[in-house]
Design a protein around this motif. Structure first.
Motif, PDB file in Angstrom:
ATOM      1  N   ALA A  99      89.449  60.723  20.610  1.00 17.98           N
ATOM      2  CA  ALA A  99      89.760  61.098  21.998  1.00 17.98           C
ATOM      3  C   ALA A  99      88.803  62.184  22.459  1.00 17.98           C
ATOM      4  O   ALA A  99      88.545  63.148  21.742  1.00 17.98           O
ATOM      5  N   PRO A 100      88.270  62.069  23.665  1.00 17.15           N
ATOM      6  CA  PRO A 100      87.321  63.068  24.157  1.00 17.15           C
ATOM      7  C   PRO A 100      88.010  64.313  24.696  1.00 17.15           C
ATOM      8  O   PRO A 100      89.239  64.363  24.830  1.00 17.15           O
ATOM      9  N   HIS A 110      89.205  68.043  39.615  1.00 21.12           N
ATOM     10  CA  HIS A 110      89.902  66.884  40.192  1.00 21.12           C
ATOM     11  C   HIS A 110      89.436  65.599  39.522  1.00 21.12           C
ATOM     12  O   HIS A 110      90.252  64.748  39.141  1.00 21.12           O
ATOM     13  N   LEU A 111      88.129  65.469  39.354  1.00 23.80           N
ATOM     14  CA  LEU A 111      87.571  64.259  38.745  1.00 23.80           C
ATOM     15  C   LEU A 111      88.026  64.109  37.303  1.00 23.80           C
ATOM     16  O   LEU A 111      88.366  63.006  36.858  1.00 23.80           O
ATOM     17  N   ALA A 112      88.028  65.213  36.550  1.00 25.30           N
ATOM     18  CA  ALA A 112      88.450  65.148  35.150  1.00 25.30           C
ATOM     19  C   ALA A 112      89.893  64.665  35.031  1.00 25.30           C
ATOM     20  O   ALA A 112      90.222  63.834  34.178  1.00 25.30           O
ATOM     21  N   VAL A 113      90.756  65.184  35.893  1.00 27.31           N
ATOM     22  CA  VAL A 113      92.160  64.772  35.853  1.00 27.31           C
ATOM     23  C   VAL A 113      92.291  63.299  36.213  1.00 27.31           C
ATOM     24  O   VAL A 113      93.008  62.535  35.548  1.00 27.31           O
ATOM     25  N   ARG A 114      91.601  62.877  37.259  1.00 30.79           N
ATOM     26  CA  ARG A 114      91.657  61.467  37.653  1.00 30.79           C
ATOM     27  C   ARG A 114      91.153  60.566  36.529  1.00 30.79           C
ATOM     28  O   ARG A 114      91.721  59.489  36.263  1.00 30.79           O
ATOM     29  N   ASP A 118      91.688  56.897  32.496  1.00 31.27           N
ATOM     30  CA  ASP A 118      90.770  55.916  31.911  1.00 31.27           C
ATOM     31  C   ASP A 118      90.275  56.329  30.534  1.00 31.27           C
ATOM     32  O   ASP A 118      90.079  55.479  29.661  1.00 31.27           O
ATOM     33  N   LEU A 119      90.074  57.635  30.321  1.00 34.73           N
ATOM     34  CA  LEU A 119      89.407  58.099  29.099  1.00 34.73           C
ATOM     35  C   LEU A 119      90.361  58.631  28.036  1.00 34.73           C
ATOM     36  O   LEU A 119      89.964  58.803  26.889  1.00 34.73           O
ATOM     37  N   GLY A 120      91.610  58.919  28.384  1.00 27.40           N
ATOM     38  CA  GLY A 120      92.601  59.361  27.408  1.00 27.40           C
ATOM     39  C   GLY A 120      92.198  60.579  26.610  1.00 27.40           C
ATOM     40  O   GLY A 120      92.205  60.538  25.377  1.00 27.40           O
ATOM     41  N   PRO A 121      91.855  61.691  27.251  1.00 27.62           N
ATOM     42  CA  PRO A 121      91.394  62.876  26.522  1.00 27.62           C
ATOM     43  C   PRO A 121      92.496  63.564  25.733  1.00 27.62           C
ATOM     44  O   PRO A 121      93.675  63.492  26.082  1.00 27.62           O
ATOM     45  N   HIS A 166     101.137  61.926  34.069  1.00 33.71           N
ATOM     46  CA  HIS A 166     101.181  61.004  32.943  1.00 33.71           C
ATOM     47  C   HIS A 166     100.399  61.502  31.726  1.00 33.71           C
ATOM     48  O   HIS A 166     100.403  60.856  30.679  1.00 33.71           O
ATOM     49  N   TYR A 167      99.753  62.629  31.874  1.00 32.66           N
ATOM     50  CA  TYR A 167      98.876  63.146  30.822  1.00 32.66           C
ATOM     51  C   TYR A 167      99.697  63.770  29.695  1.00 32.66           C
ATOM     52  O   TYR A 167     100.594  64.578  29.941  1.00 32.66           O
ATOM     53  N   ALA A 168      99.379  63.407  28.441  1.00 34.91           N
ATOM     54  CA  ALA A 168     100.169  63.866  27.305  1.00 34.91           C
ATOM     55  C   ALA A 168      99.387  64.752  26.341  1.00 34.91           C
ATOM     56  O   ALA A 168      99.888  65.101  25.275  1.00 34.91           O
TER      57      ALA A 168
END
Length: 236
Positions: A99-100, A110-114, A118-121, A166-168
């Protein structure tokens, strides 16, 4: 640990993006994607942080969005949606076996959160993150974009808040106590929405303006403070 840096051009359908990869050693791939902000920002703002991360064993990929720095294009030909697509193109340089980490500054926050959807950091590290209303994401930068931002509560329906709900992973927000750009409500809404995050950390840096990175490298003790916060989070 030595820093190995490589600059190259990455071509999208419409632009040439200048990319820098900073690695701790040969035969490694970056795990960190850094996204700069709007205005005069560019990938060089993160020189100090990328160098420190490499010394810790974390490779970073960063780039100039179109219309910035050494990339092609113009600001008037860009938009938040276009920047998301550019970031996804650069993200193909990341190590895909783990995971990145996404680091975003201002608009890049804003872009990182959006992009977390897609990237599941594993980590979101946001410096003075902005939030933009749904309607603004496809408006090209210019008078119409500025007018949309000036509407009261324009950011209340930001898709970034939906994404972070939704970020975990781990969330870290670093903001200057003297930030004159980001309304306090923007940060409050990020914190309130991040209910599923594994951890949430807010750091308010005394004396820091919106331009945190420029301030950090010029203010005694501030650079070390910023680096220590990021280092501490990545070691968790």
């Amino acid at each position: 640990m030595p820093l190995l840096s490589r600059d190259f051009d990455l071509h999208t359908a419409s632009e040439r993006l200048r990319v820098t990869v900073d690695l701790p050693a040969e035969d490694t791939l970056p795990r960190v994607l850094s996204l700069h902000g709007a205005g005069p920002s560019n990938r060089a703002r993160m020189d100090y942080l990328a160098a420190h991360l490499a010394r810790l064993g974390w490779g970073t990929v960063r780039f100039d969005f179109s219309g910035h720095g050494d990339s092609s294009g113009t600001m008037s030909g860009s938009s938040i949606d276009k920047r998301m697509q550019e970031a996804l193109a650069v993200a193909t340089e990341l190590d895909r076996t783990t995971a990145p980490v996404l680091i975003g500054t201002s608009m890049g926050g804003h872009l990182a959160v959006r992009l977390s959807e897609d990237l599941g950091p594993s980590h979101l590290i946001l410096f003075c993150p902005a939030a933009y209303g749904t309607a603004t994401e496809t408006i090209t930068f210019g008078p119409a974009f500025t007018d949309a931002l000036r509407r009261p509560g324009s950011y209340h329906n930001s898709l970034a808040y939906s994404a972070i709900s939704h970020y975990a992973g781990r969330l870290t927000i670093i903001i200057g106590a003297e930030d004159e750009i980001i309304p306090g409500e923007v940060i409050d809404r990020y914190l309130a929405a991040a209910k599923r995050a594994r951890s949430v950390r807010l750091e308010r840096l005394a004396g820091a303006p919106h331009q945190i990175h420029g301030w950090a490298v010029k203010t005694p003790g501030a650079e070390r403070l910023v680096l220590s916060i990021v280092e501490d989070e990545l070691q968790r």
